[in-house]
Design a protein around this motif. Structure first.
Motif, PDB file in Angstrom:
ATOM      1  N   ASP A 136       0.776  -1.208   0.037  1.00  0.00           N
ATOM      2  CA  ASP A 136      -0.091  -0.017   0.152  1.00  0.00           C
ATOM      3  C   ASP A 136       0.882   1.384   0.123  1.00  0.00           C
ATOM      4  OD1 ASP A 136      -2.015   1.832   0.243  1.00  0.00           O
ATOM      5  OD2 ASP A 136      -2.257   1.530   2.432  1.00  0.00           O
ATOM      6  N   ILE A 137       0.833   2.067  -1.023  1.00  0.00           N
ATOM      7  CA  ILE A 137       1.531   3.354  -1.315  1.00  0.00           C
ATOM      8  C   ILE A 137       0.840   4.502  -0.544  1.00  0.00           C
ATOM      9  CG2 ILE A 137       2.454   4.964  -2.870  1.00  0.00           C
ATOM     10  CD1 ILE A 137       2.862   2.715  -4.948  1.00  0.00           C
ATOM     11  N   GLN A 138      -0.371   4.562  -0.610  1.00  0.00           N
ATOM     12  CA  GLN A 138      -1.153   5.607   0.289  1.00  0.00           C
ATOM     13  C   GLN A 138      -0.829   5.675   1.434  1.00  0.00           C
ATOM     14  OE1 GLN A 138      -3.056   7.713  -1.871  1.00  0.00           O
ATOM     15  NE2 GLN A 138      -3.081   8.808   0.124  1.00  0.00           N
ATOM     16  N   SER A 139      -0.618   4.471   2.469  1.00  0.00           N
ATOM     17  CA  SER A 139      -0.375   4.675   3.787  1.00  0.00           C
ATOM     18  C   SER A 139       1.115   5.742   3.888  1.00  0.00           C
ATOM     19  CB  SER A 139      -0.205   3.407   4.409  1.00  0.00           C
ATOM     20  OG  SER A 139      -1.348   2.659   4.613  1.00  0.00           O
ATOM     21  N   ALA A 140       1.974   5.419   3.073  1.00  0.00           N
ATOM     22  CA  ALA A 140       2.970   6.335   3.161  1.00  0.00           C
ATOM     23  C   ALA A 140       2.952   7.771   2.643  1.00  0.00           C
ATOM     24  CB  ALA A 140       4.149   5.550   2.150  1.00  0.00           C
ATOM     25  N   VAL A 141       1.950   8.000   1.554  1.00  0.00           N
ATOM     26  CA  VAL A 141       1.676   9.210   1.406  1.00  0.00           C
ATOM     27  C   VAL A 141       0.771   9.734   2.463  1.00  0.00           C
ATOM     28  CG1 VAL A 141       0.126  10.661  -0.069  1.00  0.00           C
ATOM     29  CG2 VAL A 141       1.415   8.749  -1.324  1.00  0.00           C
ATOM     30  N   ASN A 142      -0.023   9.361   2.967  1.00  0.00           N
ATOM     31  CA  ASN A 142      -0.802   9.903   4.428  1.00  0.00           C
ATOM     32  C   ASN A 142       0.383  10.130   5.617  1.00  0.00           C
ATOM     33  OD1 ASN A 142      -3.037   9.326   2.882  1.00  0.00           O
ATOM     34  ND2 ASN A 142      -3.600   7.483   4.249  1.00  0.00           N
TER      35      ASN A 142
END
Length: 274
Positions: A89-95
């Motif tokens: 999951d990339i979005q967790s890093a963006v968040n």
């Protein structure tokens, strides 16, 4: 093995006091040699003992969703990369990048070990680290483009992406690290401006060796060979770094502007915002 800070003697005795002192000594020596140092911040309680000697930090795949680690990053004075989760999951890093950029108040220890409330200014230099996943690698052009796009949509336009050439991107194979790193070098040489750097697991000798803390004799271990993940050796590391340097030079040449373009460029951006 839990690492130098938690088990400095490879004995399983968890002599953290010695580990903290030895870890700081190592970082002091590295800084004294004129080299910048990087680390993954695992324990927010240990970070204050080392952060003044670290030039770049990371938050790992297992802790990227942790509010405590995001808060820690908000108060660090160096760029911090956030890895995608083990599931990919990339979005967790963006968040995490977004959360760490915000000013916040948090509890922290003072110099006497007592809790105090501190103001964290927020860290504007957060970015995503692509480390692959349990399903496979994500160092390809599409994954890099997606990560950069998500950062841009979150308000971090121009933020670059770091690629971890080990872990899920290598399948924990030495050959996998070489494949990942050379793929990224190819992206850079082709002019991909979204790539900001790579992480490579490197040591003096290639490979790794088994260690059971408290069971394996230190005299039985091969000096300069990893006791955790497989590493590439120093000679191969030098070759890869030269290839990456050549790729960066090629990207600079590909993206260079003529003096006319450089003069016109500022005027063409008027009214577009920063």
């Amino acid at each position: 093995w839990r690492g130098l800070v938690n088990d400095p003697d490879l004995s399983g005795t968890d002599d953290v006091e010695r580990g903290v002192a030895l870890g700081r000594r190592v970082l002091l020596d590295i800084n004294g040699a004129g080299l910048p140092a990087a680390t993954e911040f695992l324990d927010p309680l240990v970070a204050p003992y080392f952060e003044d000697l670290v030039s770049w930090g990371s938050i790992g795949a297992r802790t990227v969703e942790s509010p405590q680690h995001r808060s820690l990053a908000a108060g660090l004075s160096m760029p911090v990369g956030f890895k995608n989760t083990r599931s990919g999951d990339i979005q967790s890093a963006v968040n995490a990048v977004v959360a760490a950029a915000l000013p916040q108040r948090k509890l922290a220890m003072d110099d006497n070990g007592r809790l105090q409330m501190v103001e964290a200014a927020g860290n504007a230099n957060g970015h995503v680290i692509l480390r692959g996943s349990e399903r496979g690698p994500n160092y390809d052009n599409g994954s890099i483009t997606e990560a950069a796009s998500r950062l841009s949509q979150a308000g971090f336009e121009g933020a670059r992406v770091v690629v971890d050439c080990s872990h899920g991107n290598s399948g924990k194979r030495l050959e996998g690290q070489l494949e990942a790193c050379r793929s990224v070098a190819g992206e850079v040489a082709a002019g991909n401006a979204a790539v900001g750097g790579v992480m490579i697991e490197s040591f003096l000798e290639a490979g790794s060796q088994k260690l059971k803390p408290g069971v394996t004799s230190r005299s039985a271990l091969r000096y300069g060979c990893s006791v955790t993940d497989p590493c590439i050796d120093f000679a191969t590391t030098e070759v890869l770094l030269r290839e990456l340097a050549a790729a960066v030079e090629a990207r600079r040449s590909a993206n260079a502007m003529s003096w006319r373009e450089a003069v016109v460029a500022p005027d063409s951006r008027q009214g577009q915002g920063l």
